[in-house]
Design an enzyme around this catalytic site. Structure first.
Site, mmCIF file in Angstrom:
data_model
loop_
_atom_site.group_PDB
_atom_site.id
_atom_site.type_symbol
_atom_site.label_atom_id
_atom_site.label_comp_id
_atom_site.label_asym_id
_atom_site.label_seq_id
_atom_site.Cartn_x
_atom_site.Cartn_y
_atom_site.Cartn_z
ATOM 1 N N CYS A 408 35.064 8.900 18.700
ATOM 2 C CA CYS A 408 33.715 8.523 18.296
ATOM 3 C C CYS A 408 33.631 7.106 17.755
ATOM 4 C CB CYS A 408 33.183 9.510 17.286
ATOM 5 S SG CYS A 408 34.198 9.634 15.811
ATOM 6 N N HIS A 452 32.385 12.209 12.002
ATOM 7 C CA HIS A 452 31.886 11.693 13.271
ATOM 8 C C HIS A 452 31.208 10.349 13.014
ATOM 9 C CE1 HIS A 452 30.849 12.002 17.428
ATOM 10 N NE2 HIS A 452 29.532 12.117 17.247
ATOM 11 N N ASP A 468 24.230 9.278 20.744
ATOM 12 C CA ASP A 468 25.623 9.619 20.454
ATOM 13 C C ASP A 468 26.467 9.307 21.675
ATOM 14 O OD1 ASP A 468 28.054 10.522 19.707
ATOM 15 O OD2 ASP A 468 27.358 12.443 18.905
#
Lengths: 655, 324
Positions: A408, A452, A468
């Site tokens: 991430c 995250h 995302d």
């Protein structure tokens, strides 16, 4: 009171006191310097040996030297004698050496009190359920030692049973005091430096590797309990710090001093609102990890212009907060120019290839640019892994056009870089994504492994929109969690990896128990106390009404304990009861029976002293003697019981 | 002048307990924290401050548990005495300097044992006793006999710190108790048998006496028994010898006040008499006792010994002067 010479301690009581020392000090071995643990063990063994050999204790000067030497060593080790850890070390030292000069019962008492004090110091380091059980076990031992000290030799089981009984009877007091004793919040004086050491969690910057380290931890970050249904897993974005400053290596939150206006955020909720209560572990930072994005805040908190919820003080203890959030919203449709400017800034002269790529997209509308980046991640050969290759100075270039492996952190970083280079305001958001519902108590548990990072893009008319980029590469990361997203052979986060079904069930139960423990035991603060008491019908409890309730309840329990331990009357057989009643009646008429007088002898004396009572008394005595010493029957019992009523009335007593 | 009663006496009275067996009720039991109990409370307070300061919930729990433990210990200390049944027994006589022992029967009607009961007369050695469940025990409470006469040991303090030593519960019981304290026997040889109390008596009896031998002179021997001839024959001249007689009136030995050395003080003379009684009793002699103003007829056996010693114990020295 008479002062008595100091009472020597019994030989048989010594092992109890050594056990007390061992039980109360040994758990500290985990964080004590090894030499002190060794000294402690050696001192206890020495004392044990002296006890077995019945030798005299070492002379005082020898102990004094030991104490001084060890104190100096502690001071050198901790650079101070005043901190929390050095204080504990000193208590352990005293506990090691006190038994070596333990001669009288008073010394033994000091050992026990020192033991109680040492028990308290364990809770600096841990207040978990096992520590709670340890508390009960060691309290039983300490009580047993006191009983042994004051009650003399008894079988071990009898002493332990008595100690257990005392503690059992003390429990109600503990509960009442725990619920009602007015809680004071906050420290009474400044805490030493080391009071809050060793907390983990998100940090206010995203440097390479900072998140992947977190992901490997199974520690719980927070728990949330939703009043209604829980949002879809893919919507569970828990917002932490917003990172909008980039130096080519690290993403940071721009400081307020950067000149950004502190505008209150404007959030328009477009869908369902979820209300929930979170119990957040202490992480020593101000952010509160609300579900993105919070629409109603707990009292005493505020929403930063970048939408994260902040407490006034860093979170030093596990705390509860109640929020309402929306997962479908528009935020800050009118954003200040300074914020947008900050969301476009990039360090000059790095990542030329990425800049060139972004340059080609500049003419497109912002939303299409973002889609183009996501499309690139999705369609080209990008991989999700927790073990990415190391990147050099042009980290984004190397990642986009070289390694193409990351998690991430890399995807969010590259995404935001590309958008900024293409002229679209964007920023990185750190936080947690997902969580796991514990079926036992219905709490959603979010762990450090759910850490995250994602991106936010400001679109005119839409405000800040979440993107995302990791989801483009590894959609399963968002939908199923980290374990599903990782390829075979990756290191798995500690607890999350255990997936045997029965193990998972066990873990759920254990975590639910821990959650209840946290709320009822550890999180029982003044606020919670007020909540509980108002639920019990004390709408506005102040310390005065609490103390009154406390005193009354304690009094009632004390009474109950008194009655509980009251000596039970032996069952008196009916014949004896009737005879006693008869004798009492005679005593009221002036002829008391002496304790040594048998029934027949008494009857003879009564016949001499009170002829008018002779007949009935001799009958009663005969019946009683037959019932008690012979083979009496029920008829005689009836006659005996009747005799009282055959006595002349009181007014004739002088006759 | 009568001594004013101490506040304690004034409060609790000097009344003696009359009803036996005495059952300890809550009005007779007092309870206060011991020094250890105070220290315990102080430690709890310090711990509480620490727990508040560091916000230790489990610390609060520990302190509250210990506070509860203290309260429970108080109840248990109280119940260790409550309902105890006590019956005093009759004390045997003792000699001065010995421990008089007062028997006290303790009965425990309840189903749990009572431990570490400590009983004592004020200022006297403590007796510790454990009582089994639904059982009893008889103890002998010691009291040092310091003076001849009737000894009133005063009230008994019955105390306990069981189970945790944080509280001391105690009660007083005051039976109408006493015992006779005999004078401490001074071991001197018996006076010669029946050397008649009066001079004329002696003259008449002299023919019946058999000379039994010589022995070194004791302080208590009258000068007229000294065997001057025998003394003159001896070269060392270290000790005077006295003649001993046997037979004759030996079946009736009179232990007479007037036979004791008159230059001694009266207590010492009583001690000498007591020593004679012990010796005579050991020799199973038939003896009588003469004191100024009273006498005990000759007899043998332990009853005789007791009544003679009692006469010595209760003898009022004021009568001595006019009697001799």
């Amino acid at each position: 009171m008479r002062s008595r010479p100091p009472q020597a301690i019994e030989q048989g009581a010594v092992p109890w006191l050594l056990a007390v020392a061992l039980a109360t000090a040994s758990p500290h071995a985990e964080h004590l310097p090894p030499w002190l643990s060794l000294l402690f063990g050696a001192a206890l063994l020495w004392r044990l040996w002296l006890w077995r050999q019945r030798r005299p204790l070492p002379p005082r000067w020898c102990l004094a030297l030991l104490v001084l030497g060890a104190l100096a060593a502690i001071a050198w080790q901790y650079r101070s004698l005043l901190g929390r850890d050095s204080g504990v070390a000193m208590l352990v030292l005293f506990m090691a050496l006190k038994p070596l000069e333990m001669k009288t019962r008073r010394d033994a008492l000091v050992v026990v009190l020192l033991g109680f004090f040492l028990l308290l110091t364990h809770y600096f380091y841990s207040q978990s359920i096992p520590t709670g059980l340890w508390l009960l076990a060691s309290c039983t031992l300490l009580t047993a030692a006191l009983i042994r000290l004051h009650g003399g030799a008894q079988p071990l089981a009898a002493i332990v049973r008595q100690a257990g009984l005392l503690l059992l009877q003390a429990m109600p007091f503990m509960l009442i005091l725990y619920l009602l004793f007015p809680r004071v919040s906050g420290p009474l004086w400044g805490l030493p430096q080391d009071a809050h050491a060793g907390r983990s969690g998100l940090s206010s910057e995203m440097a390479p590797g900072s998140i992947s380290n977190l992901i490997l931890s199974g520690a719980i970050a927070f728990r949330s309990h939703f009043a209604g249904e829980i949002p879809e897993k893919a919507d569970l974005y828990w917002r932490g710090p917003v990172l909008d400053a980039y130096d080519g290596l690290t993403w940071r939150a721009s400081t307020p001093a950067a000149g950004l206006p502190r505008m209150a955020p404007v959030v328009e909720s477009r869908g369902a609102q979820y209300s929930y209560t979170s119990i957040i572990e202490a992480h020593n930072q101000r952010w509160l990890l609300a579900l993105d994005v919070a629409t109603s805040l707990p009292a005493g908190t505020l929403q930063a212009p970048t939408l994260e919820v902040l407490a006034r003080e860093p979170l030093r203890a596990r705390s509860r907060f109640s929020f309402a959030s929306s997962v479908d919203y528009r935020a800050n449709r009118a954003e200040s120019a300074a914020v947008l400017q900050q969301a476009l800034s990039l360090p000059a002269a790095i990542n030329p290839r990425a800049r060139a790529l972004a340059e080609r997209w500049k003419s497109r509308p912002p939303a299409r640019i973002a889609d183009a980046v996501l499309g690139m991640f999705r369609n080209e050969d990008f991989h999700y892994t927790l073990r990415p290759p190391l990147l050099g100075a042009d980290a984004v270039d190397e990642f986009l056009f070289g390694t193409r492996r990351g998690f991430c952190e890399h995807y969010a970083s590259a995404f935001v870089f590309l958008l900024r280079a293409a002229g679209v305001p964007a920023r990185v958001v750190a936080g947690y994504q997902g969580g796991e519902v514990n079926p036992v108590d219905g709490y959603l548990i979010v762990r450090q492994s759910d850490a995250h990072a994602w991106a936010e893009v400001w679109l005119a008319g839409e405000g800040w929109v979440r993107y995302d980029p990791t989801a483009a590469v590894a959609p399963s990361r968002i939908e199923q969690g980290i374990v599903a997203a990782l390829p075979e052979g990756e290191p798995l986060p500690a607890i999350v990896g255990l997936d045997a079904d029965w193990l998972r069930q066990l873990r759920y139960r254990w975590e639910a128990a821990n959650n209840a423990w946290n709320q009822w035991v550890l999180g029982y603060n003044p606020q919670r106390q007020r909540d509980i008491l108002s639920r019990f019908g004390m709408p506005n409890p102040d310390w005065r009404s609490m103390s009154t309730a406390l005193a009354v309840l304690c009094g009632v329990v004390l009474l109950l304990v008194t009655v509980w331990t009251l000596p039970r009357r032996r069952r008196v057989d009916p014949a004896q009861r009737a005879w006693q009643k008869y004798c009492a009646a005679l005593a009221r008429r002036g002829v008391p029976r002496a304790a040594w007088e048998g029934p027949l002898a008494f009857a003879v004396r009564v016949a001499v002293e009170r002829p008018q009572l002779a007949e009935v008394t001799s009958e009663a005595a005969r019946c009683y003697a037959a019932l008690r010493y012979g083979r009496g029957d029920s008829e005689q019992l009836l006659v005996l019981q009747e005799c009282v009523h055959r006595l002349p009335a009181r007014w004739r007593k002088s006759a | 002048m009568r001594r004013l009663p101490s506040p304690h006496q004034w409060f609790f009275g000097r009344r003696r307990d009359q009803q036996w067996p005495l059952v300890l009720g809550q009005r007779r039991i007092f309870i206060v924290p011991t020094a250890a109990g105070m220290l315990f409370a102080l430690v709890l307070l310090v711990m509480l401050i620490g727990a508040i300061n560091y916000d230790l919930s489990l610390g609060h729990a520990l302190i509250f548990l210990l506070a509860g433990l203290g309260l429970v210990a108080m109840v248990h200390s109280f119940h260790n005495l409550f309902g105890l049944r006590l019956t005093p027994g009759r004390a045997d006589a003792a000699f001065v300097g010995d421990l008089a022992r007062f028997p006290l029967q303790l009965e425990n009607p309840r189903r749990r044992q009572r431990r570490a009961l400590e009983l004592s007369f004020s200022g006297q050695p403590v007796v510790a006793v454990d009582l089994p469940a639904e059982g009893g025990v008889t103890i002998a409470l010691p009291c040092r006999a310091q003076r001849r006469g009737r000894l009133d040991p005063g009230r008994v303090t019955l105390a306990t710190r069981y189970p945790l030593g944080l509280f001391r519960a105690w009660s007083y019981i005051h039976p109408s108790w006493s015992c006779i304290v005999y004078p401490k026997p001074l071991r001197t040889p018996l006076p010669p048998t029946s050397p008649a109390i009066t001079a004329d008596h002696r003259q008449g009896d002299s023919g019946q006496e058999d000379f039994a031998g010589l022995r070194p002179r004791q302080l208590s021997d009258p000068t007229r028994h000294i065997a001057w001839k025998a003394v003159a024959r001896r070269s060392d001249e270290q000790a005077l010898l006295v003649k001993q007689f046997a037979g004759g009136a030996s079946d009736e030995l009179w232990l007479d006040w007037s036979l004791t050395p008159p230059d001694r003080d009266s207590e010492e003379r009583l001690s000498i008499l007591a020593g004679w009684i012990m010796l005579a009793d050991e020799g199973q002699a038939c003896y009588g006792l003469r004191l100024p103003g009273q006498q005990v007829a000759p007899a043998t056996g332990s009853a005789q010994r007791a009544s003679c010693l009692q006469a010595l114990a209760l003898y009022e020295p004021g009568e001595i002067g006019d009697a001799v």
